[in-house]
Write an enzyme that holds these catalytic residues in place. Structure first.
Site, PDB file in Angstrom:
ATOM      1  N   PHE A 260       0.836  -1.077  -0.126  1.00  7.40           N
ATOM      2  CA  PHE A 260       0.013  -0.092  -0.154  1.00  7.40           C
ATOM      3  C   PHE A 260       0.968   1.268   0.017  1.00  7.40           C
ATOM      4  CE2 PHE A 260      -2.636   3.521   1.682  1.00  7.40           C
ATOM      5  CZ  PHE A 260      -3.603   3.353   0.724  1.00  7.40           C
TER       6      PHE A 260
ATOM      7  N   ASP B 192       9.100   2.707   1.356  1.00  6.43           N
ATOM      8  CA  ASP B 192       8.148   3.161   2.082  1.00  6.43           C
ATOM      9  C   ASP B 192       8.194   2.977   3.676  1.00  6.43           C
ATOM     10  OD1 ASP B 192       5.844   4.106   2.953  1.00  6.43           O
ATOM     11  OD2 ASP B 192       4.819   3.399   1.066  1.00  6.43           O
TER      12      ASP B 192
ATOM     13  N   LYS C  87       3.254   9.637   8.439  1.00  7.66           N
ATOM     14  CA  LYS C  87       2.394   9.213   9.587  1.00  7.66           C
ATOM     15  C   LYS C  87       3.013   9.981  10.996  1.00  7.66           C
ATOM     16  CE  LYS C  87      -0.056   5.181   7.659  1.00  7.66           C
ATOM     17  NZ  LYS C  87      -1.397   5.744   7.636  1.00  7.66           N
TER      18      LYS C  87
HETATM   19  N1  PLP Z   1       2.562   4.070   2.398  1.00  9.67           N
HETATM   20  C1  PLP Z   1       1.903   3.318   3.503  1.00  9.67           C
HETATM   21  C2  PLP Z   1       3.011   2.120   4.010  1.00  9.67           C
HETATM   22  C3  PLP Z   1       0.940   3.596   4.226  1.00  9.67           C
HETATM   23  O1  PLP Z   1       0.729   2.886   5.404  1.00  9.67           O
HETATM   24  C4  PLP Z   1       0.100   4.709   3.810  1.00  9.67           C
HETATM   25  C5  PLP Z   1      -1.126   4.766   4.495  1.00  9.67           C
HETATM   26  O2  PLP Z   1      -1.757   3.878   5.247  1.00  9.67           O
HETATM   27  C6  PLP Z   1       0.477   5.447   2.858  1.00  9.67           C
HETATM   28  C7  PLP Z   1       1.642   5.215   2.014  1.00  9.67           C
HETATM   29  C8  PLP Z   1      -0.484   6.655   2.426  1.00  9.67           C
HETATM   30  O3  PLP Z   1      -0.390   7.695   3.410  1.00  9.67           O
HETATM   31  P1  PLP Z   1      -1.606   8.696   3.349  1.00  9.67           P
HETATM   32  O4  PLP Z   1      -2.577   8.157   3.680  1.00  9.67           O
HETATM   33  O5  PLP Z   1      -0.801   9.593   4.471  1.00  9.67           O
HETATM   34  O6  PLP Z   1      -1.472   9.311   1.743  1.00  9.67           O
END
Ligand code: PLP
Length: 401
Positions: free
Chosen positions: A140, A225, A254
């Protein structure tokens, strides 16, 4: 009509219905505790979605935000501000130094920056056909069009086809599949050290090292990520540290603002310098308010040594959950944990936990995710384990471990 019912009506009438919401409205928080509109108290073992790593309403972060709000909220990125470069230096320090940072407002924006950077870098390391990014199934990476295309969940892409081209997906944890996907059109590999939304799946031992070696061999960027795993959550400052590798690009978001929207994309200097003025921008990126909040967050995180706390607390939580009926395994690192159940009742367990005053969520039909604030106490962990245990005993039965 209750306060909750009033909010539900307003939401149904005025908010785009993109979320399947639980019928609870939170109105106040403190540390690991939340209160809803009806005055009920909960233990928050989700911290937003792994966002509020220092707990709700952390006094130091709150007063930094209040002070900055009274000083300077925003200036455009046409000018310097006195906080953005300091925050970049702090993040660079945590990542070992020698890098450059771009600030956005979310995890998706941090990844969007990483993807654009990979394309820019690919252009000068192979030419215009070198723009492909390999990611993993069940990953994700966000909901913007490019990060959705990167996300290895075809069902989420389907309603929005065509998504941008240039993304390839391989099974997570399989170096041979990655090797097969890496031709000379691949500019980068983008991976989470622990797939959070995909079910709390940690990278198998040796995988991140193999990815690093493949990226070196094929001259591709390794982008990690760390939006969910970063800043102490896994028991290290960054999830990739469990493998001892050094990525070329790291994205975080986050926990960086403890609830203040902020995202950051770090790259080692040579990669970061692929961008020239005008290549990438966002109005609110690195603005004083968010940068001040993040600096306060990092101050507290360093002082409290959150990675060590997360490591210890994670062990207590995992050990406790593993003794519960119906739990067959606990996956994850530090305080990003998934309890695998022996049957697909995670939704019902989460609902029963909420009834019992504990916030957790289901990341799969048979997996419950725990991501509490990193400053969670032993007592709070023991209470949470008891609540989950009671829910499981009701739904699965004591004798069914
Ligand atoms: N990357 C990862 C690993 C995530 O867990 C998330 C959100 O849960 C995101 C990217 C996307 O982040 P945002 O919701 O702040 O755009």
């Amino acid at each position: 009509m209750s306060a909750l019912e009033t909010l539900q009506l307003l939401d149904a009438e005025h908010v785009m219905q993109t979320y399947g919401r639980v019928p609870i409205a939170f109105v106040r928080g403190s540390g690991c505790r939340l209160w809803d509109s009806e005055g009920r108290e909960y233990l928050d073992f989700l911290a937003g979605l792994a966002v509020v790593s220092l707990g709700h309403a952390h006094p130091e972060v709150a007063s930094a935000i209040a002070d900055q709000a009274n000083t300077l909220l925003h200036v455009s990125n046409l000018y310097y501000n006195d906080l953005q470069p300091r925050l970049a230096a702090r993040i660079d320090g945590l990542l070992g130094g020698g890098g450059r940072v771009f600030f956005g407002n979310s995890g998706a924006e941090a990844n969007e920056c990483a993807i654009k950077l990979a394309r820019r870098w690919g252009m000068t390391h192979g030419g215009p056909s070198r723009f492909h990014v390999v990611t993993a199934f069940r990953s994700f990476h966000g909901r913007t069009l490019a990060t959705l295309a990167a996300t290895g969940q075809p069902e989420k892409q389907e309603p929005f086809q065509p998504v941008p081209e240039g993304f390839r997906h391989v099974p997570f944890g399989d170096p041979a599949a990655l090797e097969a996907a890496m031709d000379d059109r691949v500019a980068a590999v983008l991976l989470e050290p622990v797939q959070g939304e995909g079910g709390v799946n940690p990278a198998p031992e040796g995988y991140l090292e193999a990815v690093r070696a493949l990226c070196d061999e094929r001259d591709a960027l390794m982008i990690v990520d760390e939006v969910q795993t970063g800043l102490g959550r896994t028991g290290r400052w960054f999830g990739f540290e469990h493998a001892g590798v050094r990525p070329d690009v790291v994205t975080i978001a986050k926990a960086l603002g403890n609830g203040m929207p902020i995202g950051a994309c770090w790259a080692r200097a040579e990669v970061g310098e692929s961008f020239s003025p005008g290549d990438h921008a966002t109005t609110f990126g690195g603005q004083p308010l968010a940068a001040r909040a993040a600096l306060a967050v990092l101050d507290v995180m360093e002082r409290e040594d959150v990675p060590t706390r997360a490591f210890r607390a994670g062990k207590r939580l995992a050990d406790g959950v593993l003794t519960l009926p119906g739990v067959v395994a606990v996956r994850g690192w530090g305080l990003l944990l998934g309890a695998q159940l022996n049957r697909p009742v995670a939704g019902a367990v989460v609902a029963a936990c909420l009834e019992g005053g504990l916030v957790v969520n289901a990341v799969a039909a048979d997996t419950i995710r725990f991501a509490p604030p990193l400053l969670v106490s032993d007592d709070e962990i023991d209470v949470a384990v008891d609540i989950v245990g009671a829910a499981l005993a009701d739904l699965i039965g004591e004798g069914n471990a």
